[in-house]
Design a protein around this motif. Structure first.
Motif, PDB file in Angstrom:
ATOM      1  N   THR A  36     -13.767  27.729 -50.984  1.00 39.74           N
ATOM      2  CA  THR A  36     -14.631  26.539 -50.969  1.00 39.74           C
ATOM      3  C   THR A  36     -13.851  25.324 -51.474  1.00 39.74           C
ATOM      4  O   THR A  36     -14.087  24.207 -51.027  1.00 39.74           O
ATOM      5  CB  THR A  36     -15.884  26.709 -51.860  1.00 39.74           C
ATOM      6  OG1 THR A  36     -15.506  26.813 -53.239  1.00 39.74           O
ATOM      7  CG2 THR A  36     -16.708  27.914 -51.454  1.00 39.74           C
ATOM      8  N   ARG A  37     -12.911  25.554 -52.373  1.00 35.52           N
ATOM      9  CA  ARG A  37     -12.150  24.426 -52.923  1.00 35.52           C
ATOM     10  C   ARG A  37     -11.129  23.907 -51.912  1.00 35.52           C
ATOM     11  O   ARG A  37     -10.811  22.722 -51.903  1.00 35.52           O
ATOM     12  CB  ARG A  37     -11.510  24.820 -54.253  1.00 35.52           C
ATOM     13  CG  ARG A  37     -12.590  25.212 -55.286  1.00 35.52           C
ATOM     14  CD  ARG A  37     -12.043  25.379 -56.687  1.00 35.52           C
ATOM     15  NE  ARG A  37     -11.272  24.212 -57.060  1.00 35.52           N
ATOM     16  CZ  ARG A  37     -10.112  24.254 -57.728  1.00 35.52           C
ATOM     17  NH1 ARG A  37      -9.624  25.421 -58.108  1.00 35.52           N
ATOM     18  NH2 ARG A  37      -9.471  23.155 -58.005  1.00 35.52           N
ATOM     19  N   LEU A  39     -11.850  23.936 -48.706  1.00 39.38           N
ATOM     20  CA  LEU A  39     -12.691  23.208 -47.742  1.00 39.38           C
ATOM     21  C   LEU A  39     -13.158  21.872 -48.299  1.00 39.38           C
ATOM     22  O   LEU A  39     -13.297  20.904 -47.551  1.00 39.38           O
ATOM     23  CB  LEU A  39     -13.873  24.088 -47.322  1.00 39.38           C
ATOM     24  CG  LEU A  39     -13.440  25.394 -46.632  1.00 39.38           C
ATOM     25  CD1 LEU A  39     -14.627  26.303 -46.373  1.00 39.38           C
ATOM     26  CD2 LEU A  39     -12.696  25.105 -45.325  1.00 39.38           C
ATOM     27  N   SER A  40     -13.395  21.809 -49.608  1.00 42.84           N
ATOM     28  CA  SER A  40     -13.799  20.508 -50.164  1.00 42.84           C
ATOM     29  C   SER A  40     -12.611  19.538 -50.153  1.00 42.84           C
ATOM     30  O   SER A  40     -12.786  18.344 -49.907  1.00 42.84           O
ATOM     31  CB  SER A  40     -14.383  20.655 -51.572  1.00 42.84           C
ATOM     32  OG  SER A  40     -13.406  21.104 -52.479  1.00 42.84           O
ATOM     33  N   ALA A  41     -11.399  20.062 -50.368  1.00 40.10           N
ATOM     34  CA  ALA A  41     -10.215  19.192 -50.311  1.00 40.10           C
ATOM     35  C   ALA A  41     -10.003  18.676 -48.884  1.00 40.10           C
ATOM     36  O   ALA A  41      -9.679  17.500 -48.669  1.00 40.10           O
ATOM     37  CB  ALA A  41      -8.980  19.942 -50.803  1.00 40.10           C
ATOM     38  N   ALA A  43     -12.340  18.253 -46.668  1.00 38.25           N
ATOM     39  CA  ALA A  43     -13.408  17.279 -46.396  1.00 38.25           C
ATOM     40  C   ALA A  43     -13.085  15.934 -47.045  1.00 38.25           C
ATOM     41  O   ALA A  43     -13.301  14.878 -46.445  1.00 38.25           O
ATOM     42  CB  ALA A  43     -14.749  17.812 -46.899  1.00 38.25           C
ATOM     43  N   ARG A  44     -12.547  15.966 -48.242  1.00 37.84           N
ATOM     44  CA  ARG A  44     -12.186  14.707 -48.927  1.00 37.84           C
ATOM     45  C   ARG A  44     -11.099  13.953 -48.163  1.00 37.84           C
ATOM     46  O   ARG A  44     -11.153  12.743 -48.018  1.00 37.84           O
ATOM     47  CB  ARG A  44     -11.674  14.996 -50.339  1.00 37.84           C
ATOM     48  CG  ARG A  44     -12.739  14.893 -51.428  1.00 37.84           C
ATOM     49  CD  ARG A  44     -12.145  14.788 -52.824  1.00 37.84           C
ATOM     50  NE  ARG A  44     -11.265  15.906 -53.148  1.00 37.84           N
ATOM     51  CZ  ARG A  44     -11.693  17.104 -53.559  1.00 37.84           C
ATOM     52  NH1 ARG A  44     -12.986  17.327 -53.701  1.00 37.84           N
ATOM     53  NH2 ARG A  44     -10.842  18.080 -53.813  1.00 37.84           N
ATOM     54  N   GLU A  49     -16.066  18.636 -42.269  1.00 36.31           N
ATOM     55  CA  GLU A  49     -16.715  19.670 -43.077  1.00 36.31           C
ATOM     56  C   GLU A  49     -16.699  21.003 -42.355  1.00 36.31           C
ATOM     57  O   GLU A  49     -17.491  21.247 -41.460  1.00 36.31           O
ATOM     58  CB  GLU A  49     -18.160  19.260 -43.404  1.00 36.31           C
ATOM     59  CG  GLU A  49     -18.213  17.972 -44.197  1.00 36.31           C
ATOM     60  CD  GLU A  49     -19.418  17.882 -45.125  1.00 36.31           C
ATOM     61  OE1 GLU A  49     -20.287  18.796 -45.085  1.00 36.31           O
ATOM     62  OE2 GLU A  49     -19.489  16.900 -45.888  1.00 36.31           O
TER      63      GLU A  49
ATOM     64  N   ALA B 104     -20.225  25.194 -47.546  1.00 37.38           N
ATOM     65  CA  ALA B 104     -19.015  25.596 -48.275  1.00 37.38           C
ATOM     66  C   ALA B 104     -18.369  24.384 -48.936  1.00 37.38           C
ATOM     67  O   ALA B 104     -17.834  24.485 -50.039  1.00 37.38           O
ATOM     68  CB  ALA B 104     -18.037  26.276 -47.322  1.00 37.38           C
ATOM     69  N   VAL B 105     -18.442  23.234 -48.270  1.00 39.78           N
ATOM     70  CA  VAL B 105     -17.833  22.030 -48.836  1.00 39.78           C
ATOM     71  C   VAL B 105     -18.571  21.615 -50.118  1.00 39.78           C
ATOM     72  O   VAL B 105     -17.961  21.275 -51.131  1.00 39.78           O
ATOM     73  CB  VAL B 105     -17.836  20.875 -47.805  1.00 39.78           C
ATOM     74  CG1 VAL B 105     -17.440  19.561 -48.456  1.00 39.78           C
ATOM     75  CG2 VAL B 105     -16.894  21.220 -46.652  1.00 39.78           C
ATOM     76  N   ASP B 112     -14.832  22.465 -57.846  1.00 35.13           N
ATOM     77  CA  ASP B 112     -13.814  21.483 -58.254  1.00 35.13           C
ATOM     78  C   ASP B 112     -14.225  20.821 -59.569  1.00 35.13           C
ATOM     79  O   ASP B 112     -13.418  20.684 -60.485  1.00 35.13           O
ATOM     80  CB  ASP B 112     -13.654  20.379 -57.196  1.00 35.13           C
ATOM     81  CG  ASP B 112     -12.937  20.858 -55.933  1.00 35.13           C
ATOM     82  OD1 ASP B 112     -12.212  21.864 -56.008  1.00 35.13           O
ATOM     83  OD2 ASP B 112     -13.108  20.213 -54.879  1.00 35.13           O
TER      84      ASP B 112
END
Ligand SMILES: Cc1cc2nc3c(=O)[nH]c(=O)nc-3n(C[C@H](O)[C@H](O)[C@H](O)COP(=O)(O)OP(=O)(O)OC[C@H]3O[C@@H](n4cnc5c(N)ncnc54)[C@H](O)[C@@H]3O)c2cc1C
Lengths: 72, 441
Positions: A36-37, A39-41, A43-44, A49, B104-105, B112
């Motif tokens: 998930t981390r 995928l968040s990176a 997305a940023r 997404e 997931a994001v 984070d």
């Protein structure tokens, strides 16, 4: 996001230096939480997404970078 | 050397065992009619035991794994392959693996943020963390409201804190949350089954650790003797229980902080062990027993996560090598407080009905067990005490500082693996060394 940028994210999240374009995230010690981390990176950096299954499908910097380009 | 140990949980019994090995005379005074404290076994079928209290461990729990080897106890893997069930946003979903059907994001952003705050904290002395005052003044609930935008992140955050710490985000400080997660090895280690803090269970039940330690200590361990007073003078310490007095050169208080403060200590300690902000972790464990682990034949792992209680998560805890199938349901945080207050038939009805919604293909369970740690007078908080806003700066400096001849142990005195079995055992080793060192000419 190019292959190098994705590799850099893998390195940061996995906290290991030895990631290449063909390193499999899950073989290198990645699990669902760390996924998930990633995928968040992504997305940023790109606004794209992705879902958890996308990373399962494309677990290397090479493959994931292509997936991001397709989704963008 | 003659030591009175208060409490026959993992911390007290580890300390007692080590002190005896170093030549001390020891008396262990335990309030309950059993040893084990927050570890407790339930026999769900002849020879088939499940854990009503602590259950899981991983390879970083080195003091515990060493103790298991000494006691000739084995571990059994806690992971079960198969699909999971989720009742989060949508009514119900079956998914391969454990990943919930949430963004997931959004979950990544939550992890984070947790990772960031967990890294900030100074694990050996959280009250000395830079920025401690701000983190200490903030509840986890407010932090989440400020930091987490996505509803999926907020929903999962409260489930995560419930699972990890049995905490209600409204009652725990960000400093304590960050410390706890760091102390246990970080969010990833704490969250993981394979390769993490839930890698194994103890075959036959975690309660056997204390039972075996107590068996070796023999009649040094006295049950049904709550210590009400501990009075020290120049020559020693006198512990008073309803049955009489026990005198020692030193005492070890190995009970949770709120219960330590309930003992009448003379002279009084320079600082309390808890404050009105110190909350109980809140956990109720239920066990649903089936003739066998029927879900495995259906390709299910028994793992489920629900947004609505009482059973916020379920896990397959079937005793290894036995016939019975056991689904353990976790009720934690604010939900545990609500659920614990209900009459028994309603508790059972709600749990059984929820299991039937999650796993409609299963028959009704053949037995039901409920362990309410919220209402246990000699635990008062499970998995462990939760330090609320203001607590770390007040309680931290005195966590392990002896008060004259009175020494402190218990998982809540260990900055390593705080709140876990591992922390309790490490505190027992620490306190035994402390006393022996003092007595070494
Ligand atoms: C539901 C649940 C799930 C958990 N899951 C896990 C897990 O999976 N993994 C893990 O590592 N940990 C887990 N824990 C936490 C773990 O159980 C504790 O960290 C550990 O057992 C604490 O040991 P202790 O010796 O510090 O305290 P305790 O076990 O609380 O021992 C204190 C003892 O002192 C006695 N006592 C209290 N007051 C007095 C008095 N005045 N006089 C005499 N005796 C007194 C009590 O009866 C008790 O026996 C869980 C806990 C619970 C409740």
């Amino acid at each position: 996001m190019n292959v190098d940028a994705v590799s850099a994210v893998f390195r940061e999240v996995l906290e290991i230096p030895e990631v290449t374009a063909d390193s499999d995230f899950f073989v290198m010690g990645g699990d669902s939480l760390l996924a998930t981390r990633v995928l968040s990176a992504v997305a940023r950096a790109t606004g794209v997404e992705l879902e958890f299954d996308d990373l399962l499908d494309a677990p290397t910097p090479n493959a994931l970078s292509k997936k991001i380009a397709e989704a963008a | 050397m003659n030591v009175v140990v208060v409490g026959a949980g993992l911390a007290g019994l580890t300390a007692a065992t080590e002190l005896v090995a170093r030549g001390a005379e020891v008396t262990v005074l335990e309030a309950r009619e059993r040893v084990g404290g927050r570890t407790h076994g339930l026999e769900v079928e002849p020879g088939g035991w499940v854990d009503a209290g602590a259950a899981y461990l991983g390879e970083r729990h080195t003091a515990l794994t060493a103790l298991l080897a000494e006691l000739d106890l084995k571990t059994t893997p806690a992971t079960v392959a198969g699909a999971s069930r989720f009742a989060l946003r949508d009514a119900g979903a079956t998914r391969p693996g454990r990943f919930p059907p949430l963004s997931a994001v959004a979950l990544g952003e939550m992890f984070d943020a947790l990772e960031e705050v967990t890294r900030l904290v100074r694990p050996d002395a959280p009250w000395l963390t830079e920025d401690a005052a701000r983190l200490d003044g903030l509840t986890a609930e407010r932090w989440a409201a400020e930091r987490l935008r996505h509803p999926d992140a907020r929903l999962f955050f409260s489930l995560f804190l419930g699972e990890m710490m049995a905490a209600d985000p409204a009652r725990v400080s960000v400093l304590h949350m960050a410390f706890y997660l760091r102390s246990g090895g970080g969010i990833r280690y704490l969250n993981a089954f394979e390769g993490g803090a839930q890698e194994w269970r103890i075959a036959g039940g975690a309660h056997q650790v204390c039972e075996r330690l107590a068996a070796a200590l023999g009649d040094r361990v006295r049950l049904g003797e709550p210590v009400l007073e501990l009075h020290q003078d120049a020559g020693g310490v006198t512990a008073t229980t309803p049955r009489g007095r026990v005198r020692g050169t030193h005492a070890v208080v190995a009970v949770p902080p709120v219960l330590a403060d309930a003992i009448d200590l003379r002279p009084g300690p320079p600082a309390p062990r808890s404050t009105p902000a110190t909350g109980p972790g809140c956990a109720v464990k239920v066990h649903l027993v089936y003739p066998s682990p029927l879900w495995r034949e259906l390709g299910l792992s028994g793992w489920s996560v629900s947004a609505e209680g009482p059973l916020l998560s379920t896990v397959d805890d079937s005793p290894a090598g036995e016939r019975a199938g056991v689904l353990t349901g976790f009720v934690t945080g604010a939900e545990a407080r609500r659920y614990a207050a209900l009459p028994a038939p309603e508790q059972r009805g709600l749990a059984v009905a929820q299991a039937a919604r999650l796993f409609p293909e299963l028959p009704p369970p053949i037995a039901f067990h409920l362990t309410d740690w919220v209402g246990e007078p000699y635990s008062r908080g499970c998995y462990a005490a939760l330090f609320g806003p203001g607590d770390w700066p007040r309680l931290g400096p005195g966590l392990t500082a002896p008060h004259g001849r009175v020494h402190w142990a218990g998982t809540e005195t260990s900055t390593e693996f705080f709140g876990l079995m591992e922390g309790a055992i490490r505190s027992g080793h620490r306190v035994a060394a402390e006393i022996t060192w003092r007595e070494t000419p």
